[in-house]
Design a protein around this motif. Structure first.
Motif, PDB file in Angstrom:
ATOM      1  N   LEU A 250       0.856  -1.176   0.000  1.00 41.07           N
ATOM      2  CA  LEU A 250       0.000   0.000   0.000  1.00 41.07           C
ATOM      3  C   LEU A 250       0.897   1.232   0.000  1.00 41.07           C
ATOM      4  CD1 LEU A 250      -2.502  -1.064   2.828  1.00 41.07           C
ATOM      5  CD2 LEU A 250      -2.681  -1.508   0.372  1.00 41.07           C
ATOM      6  N   ALA A 251       0.447   2.287  -0.636  1.00 41.29           N
ATOM      7  CA  ALA A 251       1.210   3.537  -0.649  1.00 41.29           C
ATOM      8  C   ALA A 251       0.529   4.565   0.241  1.00 41.29           C
ATOM      9  CB  ALA A 251       1.335   4.073  -2.073  1.00 41.29           C
ATOM     10  N   LEU A 252       1.314   5.278   1.017  1.00 41.93           N
ATOM     11  CA  LEU A 252       0.805   6.409   1.780  1.00 41.93           C
ATOM     12  C   LEU A 252       1.359   7.672   1.136  1.00 41.93           C
ATOM     13  CD1 LEU A 252       0.362   6.779   5.564  1.00 41.93           C
ATOM     14  CD2 LEU A 252       1.362   8.640   4.251  1.00 41.93           C
ATOM     15  N   LEU A 253       0.481   8.469   0.543  1.00 40.47           N
ATOM     16  CA  LEU A 253       0.908   9.680  -0.150  1.00 40.47           C
ATOM     17  C   LEU A 253       0.964  10.835   0.836  1.00 40.47           C
ATOM     18  CD1 LEU A 253      -1.185   9.456  -3.459  1.00 40.47           C
ATOM     19  CD2 LEU A 253       0.870   8.211  -2.779  1.00 40.47           C
ATOM     20  N   PHE A 254       2.181  11.285   1.115  1.00 40.72           N
ATOM     21  CA  PHE A 254       2.382  12.393   2.052  1.00 40.72           C
ATOM     22  C   PHE A 254       3.419  13.334   1.450  1.00 40.72           C
ATOM     23  CE2 PHE A 254       3.809  14.964   5.451  1.00 40.72           C
ATOM     24  CZ  PHE A 254       2.888  14.917   6.478  1.00 40.72           C
ATOM     25  N   PRO A 255       3.005  14.510   0.954  1.00 31.27           N
ATOM     26  CA  PRO A 255       3.952  15.449   0.341  1.00 31.27           C
ATOM     27  C   PRO A 255       4.850  16.116   1.387  1.00 31.27           C
ATOM     28  CG  PRO A 255       1.764  16.416   0.438  1.00 31.27           C
ATOM     29  CD  PRO A 255       1.613  14.992   0.906  1.00 31.27           C
ATOM     30  N   VAL A 256       5.909  15.424   1.746  1.00 34.89           N
ATOM     31  CA  VAL A 256       6.766  15.842   2.861  1.00 34.89           C
ATOM     32  C   VAL A 256       7.358  17.236   2.655  1.00 34.89           C
ATOM     33  CG1 VAL A 256       8.889  15.302   4.111  1.00 34.89           C
ATOM     34  CG2 VAL A 256       7.318  13.472   3.491  1.00 34.89           C
TER      35      VAL A 256
ATOM     36  N   GLY B 122      -1.691  -8.180   6.609  1.00 34.82           N
ATOM     37  CA  GLY B 122      -0.750  -8.737   5.653  1.00 34.82           C
ATOM     38  C   GLY B 122      -0.232  -7.771   4.605  1.00 34.82           C
ATOM     39  N   TYR B 123      -0.371  -6.466   4.843  1.00 36.25           N
ATOM     40  CA  TYR B 123       0.095  -5.473   3.882  1.00 36.25           C
ATOM     41  C   TYR B 123       1.273  -4.679   4.446  1.00 36.25           C
ATOM     42  CZ  TYR B 123      -4.240  -6.224   1.280  1.00 36.25           C
ATOM     43  OH  TYR B 123      -5.265  -6.780   0.556  1.00 36.25           O
ATOM     44  N   GLN B 124       2.153  -4.249   3.548  1.00 39.16           N
ATOM     45  CA  GLN B 124       3.242  -3.352   3.898  1.00 39.16           C
ATOM     46  C   GLN B 124       2.915  -1.967   3.371  1.00 39.16           C
ATOM     47  OE1 GLN B 124       5.837  -4.299   5.866  1.00 39.16           O
ATOM     48  NE2 GLN B 124       4.721  -6.232   5.985  1.00 39.16           N
ATOM     49  N   LEU B 125       3.202  -0.947   4.179  1.00 35.84           N
ATOM     50  CA  LEU B 125       2.873   0.432   3.820  1.00 35.84           C
ATOM     51  C   LEU B 125       4.140   1.184   3.435  1.00 35.84           C
ATOM     52  CD1 LEU B 125       0.371   2.317   3.772  1.00 35.84           C
ATOM     53  CD2 LEU B 125       1.013   3.053   6.065  1.00 35.84           C
ATOM     54  N   LEU B 126       4.148   1.763   2.240  1.00 31.79           N
ATOM     55  CA  LEU B 126       5.295   2.512   1.744  1.00 31.79           C
ATOM     56  C   LEU B 126       4.971   4.003   1.711  1.00 31.79           C
ATOM     57  CD1 LEU B 126       6.294   0.257  -1.304  1.00 31.79           C
ATOM     58  CD2 LEU B 126       7.074   0.096   1.068  1.00 31.79           C
ATOM     59  N   LEU B 127       5.889   4.834   2.193  1.00 32.31           N
ATOM     60  CA  LEU B 127       5.704   6.286   2.170  1.00 32.31           C
ATOM     61  C   LEU B 127       6.109   6.834   0.803  1.00 32.31           C
ATOM     62  CD1 LEU B 127       5.045   8.903   3.692  1.00 32.31           C
ATOM     63  CD2 LEU B 127       7.442   8.980   4.418  1.00 32.31           C
TER      64      LEU B 127
ATOM     65  N   LEU C   1       1.908  -1.356  -9.012  1.00 31.05           N
ATOM     66  CA  LEU C   1       2.919  -1.585  -7.982  1.00 31.05           C
ATOM     67  C   LEU C   1       2.312  -1.626  -6.582  1.00 31.05           C
ATOM     68  CD1 LEU C   1       5.773   0.723  -9.329  1.00 31.05           C
ATOM     69  CD2 LEU C   1       5.535  -1.745  -9.593  1.00 31.05           C
ATOM     70  N   VAL C   2       1.180  -0.951  -6.400  1.00 33.47           N
ATOM     71  CA  VAL C   2       0.510  -0.955  -5.095  1.00 33.47           C
ATOM     72  C   VAL C   2      -0.950  -1.359  -5.291  1.00 33.47           C
ATOM     73  CG1 VAL C   2       2.042   0.771  -4.093  1.00 33.47           C
ATOM     74  CG2 VAL C   2      -0.061   1.512  -5.228  1.00 33.47           C
ATOM     75  N   GLU C   3      -1.501  -1.976  -4.260  1.00 35.29           N
ATOM     76  CA  GLU C   3      -2.897  -2.410  -4.331  1.00 35.29           C
ATOM     77  C   GLU C   3      -3.869  -1.329  -3.891  1.00 35.29           C
ATOM     78  OE1 GLU C   3      -3.913  -6.351  -2.923  1.00 35.29           O
ATOM     79  OE2 GLU C   3      -1.787  -6.820  -2.749  1.00 35.29           O
ATOM     80  N   GLY C   4      -3.410  -0.444  -3.029  1.00 32.06           N
ATOM     81  CA  GLY C   4      -4.285   0.605  -2.519  1.00 32.06           C
ATOM     82  C   GLY C   4      -3.475   1.782  -2.030  1.00 32.06           C
ATOM     83  N   VAL C   5      -4.173   2.876  -1.741  1.00 36.22           N
ATOM     84  CA  VAL C   5      -3.495   4.129  -1.404  1.00 36.22           C
ATOM     85  C   VAL C   5      -4.182   4.810  -0.214  1.00 36.22           C
ATOM     86  CG1 VAL C   5      -3.013   6.483  -2.208  1.00 36.22           C
ATOM     87  CG2 VAL C   5      -2.644   4.540  -3.749  1.00 36.22           C
ATOM     88  N   LEU C   6      -3.365   5.307   0.713  1.00 32.81           N
ATOM     89  CA  LEU C   6      -3.809   6.225   1.759  1.00 32.81           C
ATOM     90  C   LEU C   6      -3.330   7.611   1.379  1.00 32.81           C
ATOM     91  CD1 LEU C   6      -3.015   4.264   5.063  1.00 32.81           C
ATOM     92  CD2 LEU C   6      -5.255   4.658   4.032  1.00 32.81           C
ATOM     93  N   LEU C   7      -4.206   8.581   1.479  1.00 32.48           N
ATOM     94  CA  LEU C   7      -3.917   9.934   1.015  1.00 32.48           C
ATOM     95  C   LEU C   7      -3.927  10.890   2.199  1.00 32.48           C
ATOM     96  CD1 LEU C   7      -3.552  11.048  -1.918  1.00 32.48           C
ATOM     97  CD2 LEU C   7      -5.925  11.765  -1.807  1.00 32.48           C
ATOM     98  N   MET C   8      -2.796  11.593   2.430  1.00 33.94           N
ATOM     99  CA  MET C   8      -2.719  12.580   3.505  1.00 33.94           C
ATOM    100  C   MET C   8      -2.472  13.974   2.942  1.00 33.94           C
ATOM    101  SD  MET C   8      -0.683  10.636   6.637  1.00 33.94           S
ATOM    102  CE  MET C   8      -1.041  11.973   7.784  1.00 33.94           C
ATOM    103  N   GLU C   9      -2.578  14.978   3.810  1.00 31.84           N
ATOM    104  CA  GLU C   9      -2.394  16.382   3.423  1.00 31.84           C
ATOM    105  C   GLU C   9      -3.374  16.744   2.296  1.00 31.84           C
ATOM    106  OE1 GLU C   9       0.501  18.272   5.339  1.00 31.84           O
ATOM    107  OE2 GLU C   9      -0.725  16.714   6.240  1.00 31.84           O
TER     108      GLU C   9
END
Length: 349
Positions: free
Chosen positions: A70-76, A100-105, A124-132
């Motif tokens: 999973l991807a975590l979208l965070f515009p650092v 069972g998922y790994q979270l990538l920043l 490349l990712v199955e799902g996305v978490l969206l921040m900011e």
């Protein structure tokens, strides 16, 4: 003389030979593409254990059409990444791992939709978490168009059909003003986030400032806001400007974690005592961050760990095929008094 040659790594063919099956059957056991008997699976797993065989994760992902990522979208780059942000990420990572998922920043800018299109198109990712999240966020349309399951930590203006968790920022300002007015404060300064973020429609800032200003006007409270970059230096400068313009302020609200530290440094250097000379209250920072200053900060905010965990759980629900449930959660603010607010000084109410 001992040899430095590395031992030969076991292959899928080695596993098949030891288990007495074909290589394709080993592949089926790893990917689940086709059913195999429990007895055959046990022989394959035992052979893998004996040989120390480690499956290639990418090959498995390609074969099964699932990456487990999973991807975590965070515009650092926009305001940095602080202790409070880490609470959300840590909790989301732990919750995803339970399923069972790994979270990538993924730290790219909000406007970098071309890169986002590429990453979701490649699977490349199955799902996305969206921040900011912005009031009008271009990333949402990209994810919708791609069919990628996603969950927002935050929300857009039009979020009726979106999956999200968020804080009810509209209550933060009024809660702070009523608390400070009860203590006699009628001239209040605010050190908030950068004007660039506000102009871009950054949800927390927009939804917090307007209700605060509207209520202050109705109550006859003077509010002076300084927008600052998320740095200690910017906080020092903002506090200097604020007190030069409004020398009679008796309370300070912070909505910019690093900048408020800078403001506290200036106050300490001037011999300003908190809360005897100046009350201080912060918005939206974690328990750890609240206690990293002297004195500890009275706060209005939310449980970031709870929201991070819920966001990951909502996303996994979508990944598991739940397309009907309304997965939206708006949490109420929490007020924690740590002693950094007090009665307004006599003669300055």
């Amino acid at each position: 003389m001992s040899s430095t040659k590395k031992p030969k790594q076991a292959t899928r063919a080695d596993v098949a030979k030891m288990a007495g099956v074909s290589e394709s059957t080993v592949s089926y056991a790893l990917t689940g593409v086709r059913p195999i008997s429990d007895e055959t699976r046990e022989r394959i797993e035992e052979a893998m254990k004996t040989l120390g065989y480690v499956p290639n994760a990418m090959a498995q992902a390609l074969a099964s059409k699932k990456s487990g990522l999973l991807a975590l979208l965070f515009p650092v780059g926009e305001r940095g990444f602080d202790e409070t942000d880490f609470e959300y990420v840590e909790a989301a990572t732990a919750a995803a791992a339970e399923d069972g998922y790994q979270l990538l920043l993924w730290p790219n800018a909000v406007e970098d939709v071309a890169s986002l299109r590429k990453i979701v198109a490649q699977g490349l990712v199955e799902g996305v978490l969206l921040m900011e999240v912005r009031a009008q966020d271009p990333r949402v349309e990209v994810l919708r168009d791609s069919g990628t399951p996603f969950c927002l930590i935050g929300r857009t203006d039009d979020s009726q059909d979106l999956t999200f968790v968020d804080a009810d920022f509209s209550q933060w300002g009024p809660m702070a003003l009523h608390h400070l007015l009860d203590l006699g404060h009628t001239n209040i300064g605010v050190i908030s986030m950068s004007s660039d973020l506000l102009e871009a429609g950054y949800g927390p800032g927009v939804r917090t400032e307007k209700p605060l200003l509207d209520l202050a006007k109705r109550l006859g409270i003077t509010i002076t806001i300084k927008h600052a970059k998320a740095t200690i230096r910017a906080g020092r400068e903002a506090f200097e400007e604020l007190t030069a313009e409004q020398p009679d302020i008796t309370a300070l609200i912070g909505f910019n974690e690093p900048a408020l530290i800078g403001a506290l440094e200036v106050a300490g250097a001037r011999g300003i005592n908190i809360p005897e000379d100046l009350s201080m209250l912060s918005f939206g920072i974690s328990d750890e961050a609240e206690n990293m200053t002297v004195p500890a900060q009275t706060t209005i905010g939310v449980d970031g760990r709870e929201l991070g965990r819920m966001a990951a759980q909502y996303l996994v629900a979508r990944l598991n095929g739940d397309k009907k449930s309304v997965l939206q959660y708006l949490t109420q603010p929490q007020f924690v008094d740590r002693g950094s607010t007090g009665l307004a000084p006599l003669g300055q109410k």
